[in-house]
Design a protein around this motif. Sequence first.
Motif, PDB file in Angstrom:
ATOM      1  N   ARG A   1      -7.769 -12.848 -42.699  1.00 38.85           N
ATOM      2  CA  ARG A   1      -7.835 -12.250 -41.363  1.00 38.85           C
ATOM      3  C   ARG A   1      -6.960 -13.070 -40.431  1.00 38.85           C
TER       4      ARG A   1
ATOM      5  N   CYS B   1     -11.984 -14.455 -45.167  1.00 39.22           N
ATOM      6  CA  CYS B   1     -13.044 -13.555 -44.702  1.00 39.22           C
ATOM      7  C   CYS B   1     -14.436 -14.054 -45.102  1.00 39.22           C
TER       8      CYS B   1
ATOM      9  N   TRP C   1      -6.814  -2.453 -39.689  1.00 37.15           N
ATOM     10  CA  TRP C   1      -8.018  -2.423 -38.872  1.00 37.15           C
ATOM     11  C   TRP C   1      -8.247  -3.750 -38.159  1.00 37.15           C
TER      12      TRP C   1
ATOM     13  N   TRP D   1     -11.298  -6.178 -35.912  1.00 35.56           N
ATOM     14  CA  TRP D   1     -12.735  -6.434 -35.848  1.00 35.56           C
ATOM     15  C   TRP D   1     -13.024  -7.289 -34.627  1.00 35.56           C
TER      16      TRP D   1
ATOM     17  N   GLU E   1     -19.388  -6.694 -32.935  1.00 36.36           N
ATOM     18  CA  GLU E   1     -19.465  -6.249 -34.317  1.00 36.36           C
ATOM     19  C   GLU E   1     -18.965  -4.816 -34.434  1.00 36.36           C
TER      20      GLU E   1
ATOM     21  N   MET F   1     -15.497  -2.223 -35.225  1.00 32.55           N
ATOM     22  CA  MET F   1     -14.200  -2.089 -35.876  1.00 32.55           C
ATOM     23  C   MET F   1     -13.360  -1.122 -35.064  1.00 32.55           C
TER      24      MET F   1
END
Length: 158
Positions: free
Chosen positions: A108, A119, A148, A150, A155, A157
């Motif tokens: 990430r 992750c 995507w 985050w 929490e 996406m």
Amino acid sequence: MTATTATSNSDALTGETYPVEDVGAVRVVRGTGIMVGMRIFRRGSDDRSDSAGGGSSSSGTSTGTSARCPELGTYGIDINADPGPRMGDIGACEECTQLGEHHWAHLRICLDCGHVGCCDSSPRRHATAHFEESGHPVMRSAEPGEVWRWCFLHEAMG
């Protein structure tokens, strides 16, 4: 409300049939709480709507996502506008590399500073540790083909 569709699948190894339920973009194996899949929205796709009812705005941010998470709304969807990896390698976890480890599940990248961390499926969870230490709330998958984002705070996406 998200429409659901009940179906059944059979296990390729055992031949057992089990009920599944399609709940929007996620398939849930009924009675187990197991989520089998997740829909990833790709850049250039005409289908960017989400459960909050939004779509793409002219600025390139998802309006539905920003309604539930203002942090995701402040980061555009164009990966070319993201900060580059601060250590120069988007293919390696910074802390794992410093420890001499080279095994992680996925990477990430922090959209504030470019920190690349492993992750939560990796043993050391350096991306989450970076959020906890720095307060930088939004990261993006650093995996090839994934776009995507985050938000750790909500929490969510996007």
